[in-house]
Enzyme design. Structure first.
Site, PDB file in Angstrom:
ATOM      1  CE  LYS A 179      -3.050   3.128   1.333  1.00 47.64           C
ATOM      2  NZ  LYS A 179      -2.100   4.225   1.047  1.00 47.64           N
ATOM      3  CD  GLU A 254      12.458   4.295   8.775  1.00 45.33           C
ATOM      4  OE1 GLU A 254      12.328   5.254   9.583  1.00 45.33           O
ATOM      5  OE2 GLU A 254      12.509   4.421   7.556  1.00 45.33           O
ATOM      6  CB  CYS A 288      12.736   9.036   9.386  1.00 44.06           C
ATOM      7  SG  CYS A 288      11.141   8.762   8.687  1.00 44.06           S
ATOM      8  CD  GLU A 385      10.125  12.726  12.241  1.00 39.24           C
ATOM      9  OE1 GLU A 385       9.002  12.280  12.539  1.00 39.24           O
ATOM     10  OE2 GLU A 385      10.959  12.071  11.613  1.00 39.24           O
TER      11      GLU A 385
HETATM   12  C1  SIN Z   1      13.137   7.884   5.766  1.00 37.53           C
HETATM   13  O1  SIN Z   1      13.112   9.089   5.878  1.00 37.53           O
HETATM   14  O2  SIN Z   1      12.243   7.180   6.230  1.00 37.53           O
HETATM   15  C2  SIN Z   1      14.232   7.155   5.040  1.00 37.53           C
HETATM   16  C3  SIN Z   1      15.430   7.948   4.786  1.00 37.53           C
HETATM   17  C4  SIN Z   1      16.560   7.162   4.174  1.00 37.53           C
HETATM   18  O3  SIN Z   1      16.414   6.013   3.749  1.00 37.53           O
HETATM   19  O4  SIN Z   1      17.640   7.714   4.144  1.00 37.53           O
END
Ligand code: SIN
Length: 483
Positions: A179, A254, A288, A385
């Protein structure tokens, strides 16, 4: 969009070998830079999701019997097709996600590298032979694919987050129902066109577009789905984790990050500024792992901040198809409102604006790259964040204080620090409570290393030899009565 292969842009979902076109009531996808309507994808229903899962389950019965080498060849072919059609894939990504085209090309290479890596790993699924407690027994441990896997992927890396979940799953012998994010389904669909062309049998992969709640809840409720891999926010990850408990699914999560970027007094400041730019401004700060809090020693604070502000002033904000642009739009209105209100609140509470501090005239969803100093823990921006092109800087005076502030967060994905002192480098890397640590390095993402967090940033590793393990079960086999 001018594509060499126009059929890569397809207004359809892929349900176990069958293309399901978008009806007139489909999900509209827009270019975040211009607001232009790009096209529609279908809202896949709960019943269609169940059908995709059932077909993934029956495909699993034969796909798991392919040899590692056969699975490797399919993945390798998929990788080659991605490289062959890199430019078209990058154009589709920039159109729906907004990132500058050069960055989109970089993401296609990064995404393809996971397929190449897991094509190689597919041939290297090893078990163990153990010494048995009795001389009449023989014990072995074999590794087998977990079964049907569900993958839910985000909009910030529309291709790489797919290949680093789907690549290891298919390498291990699992089948996948995917998805993709509502904002960026066309990248997922284009990858799927190429997967079909590479020869993956019907049912090994499905791309289900539409509403997360509808598709996700079927994925979670199904006892045939044995694993869920999710990249996204921590609050959503917690909900998925709770819902997965009913069928006791294996999980890889993640989730969010709040990465500290520490500049010690002995750091090479030019290198730290270069690393900060790489880490912070990739994808306009929408990653992230991007540096979220800069902690800078009093001794080098002014030098670091003034050099960083000068580098930030050189960034060029604009449409991703303009070759000059280095910073694209944020993904949607919610994102721009969040960044604006975090910066405004910080300024009201005493933060100093060294650069930017306001939206950008390039369009509704653009924010000017910003540097704020004198940021304190009383400001929301210090804890949240940011997911935007905003640097926030706080001072510190000794190592213990820097590590304490860095670890003072529920998140634990990535951390960065700059120092020339080897003892400090070793000690601080061990003290930081994060899954990934960059020492004198701002770019830490690679297919060869395990990507993943601790604490509320989630669990499960992606990429590397560890990434394959997430899609394998270990089975202990005991043979008795051996004469
Ligand atoms: C992400 O922001 O979830 C992944 C970033 C990355 O793979 O460097």
């Amino acid at each position: 969009m001018k594509l060499s292969r126009p059929d890569l842009f397809r207004e359809a979902a892929y349900l176990a070998g069958r293309w399901v076109p978008a009806g007139s009531e489909g999900l509209a996808v827009h270019n975040p830079s211009t607001g232009e309507l790009l096209g529609y994808v279908p809202y896949i229903s709960a019943a269609e999701t169940q059908e995709a899962i059932a077909k993934a389950d029956s495909a699993f019965q034969s796909y798991k019997r392919l040899t590692g080498k056969e699975r490797a060849s399919l993945l390798r072919r998929w990788y080659e097709l991605m490289i062959e059609h890199r430019e078209d894939l990058a154009i589709i990504m920039t159109a729906e996600q907004g990132k500058p085209l050069a960055e989109a090309r970089g993401e296609i290479d990064y995404a393809a590298a996971y397929l190449e890596w897991f094509a190689e790993e597919a041939k290297r699924v090893y078990g163990d032979t153990l010494l048995a407690p009795k001389s009449t027994q023989r014990i072995s441990v074999i590794k087998q694919p977990v079964g049907v896997c569900a993958a839910i992927t985000p909009w910030n890396f529309p291709s790489a987050m797919i290949t680093r979940k789907v690549g290891p799953a298919l390498a291990a012998g699992c089948t996948v129902v995917l998805k993709p994010a509502q904002q960026t389904p066309f990248s997922a669909i284009a990858l799927c066109v190429l997967a079909e062309e590479a020869g993956f049998p019907p049912g090994t992969i499905s791309v289900l577009t539409g509403k997360a709640a509808e598709i996700g809840s079927e994925m979670l409720a199904s006892s045939r789905v044995r694993k869920l891999s999710f990249t996204g926010s921590t609050p959503v990850g917690k909900k998925l984790m709770a819902a997965a408990a009913d069928t006791v699914k294996k999980l890889s999560l993640e989730l969010g990050g709040n990465a500290p970027f520490i500049v010690f007094g002995d750091a090479d400041i030019d290198a730290a500024v270069a690393g900060a730019m790489t880490s912070k401004f990739r994808n306009a700060g929408q990653t992230c792992v991007c540096a979220n809090r800069f902690l800078v020693h009093n001794d080098c604070h002014e030098e670091f901040v003034s050099k960083l502000a000068a580098a930030v002033a050189n960034l060029s904000t604009g449409d991703g198809f303009d070759p000059q642009s280095t910073i694209g739009p944020l993904i949607d209105e919610k994102a721009i409102e969040k960044v604006s209100s975090l910066v405004d609140e910080a300024r009201e509470k005493g933060a100093q604006v060294r650069h930017g501090g306001h939206p950008h005239s390039a369009g509704k969803l653009f924010y000017t790259p910003t540097v704020l100093t004198e940021v304190t823990p009383e400001m929301s921006i210090f804890h949240e964040e940011i997911f935007g092109p905003v640097v926030i800087v706080q001072r510190f005076s000794d190592d213990a204080e820097a590590v304490r502030i860095a670890n003072d967060t529920p998140y634990g994905l990535a951390a960065y620090f700059y120092t020339r002192n080897l003892n400090r480098a070793l000690r601080v890397s061990e003290e930081l409570e994060f899954g990934i640590v960059g020492i004198n390095e701002g770019a830490i993402s690679t297919e060869v290393a395990p990507f993943g967090g601790v604490k509320e940033s989630g669990f499960g590793k992606e990429g590397s030899k560890y990434g394959l393990e997430e899609y394998l079960e270990k089975k202990y086999v005991c043979i008795g009565n051996v004469n």
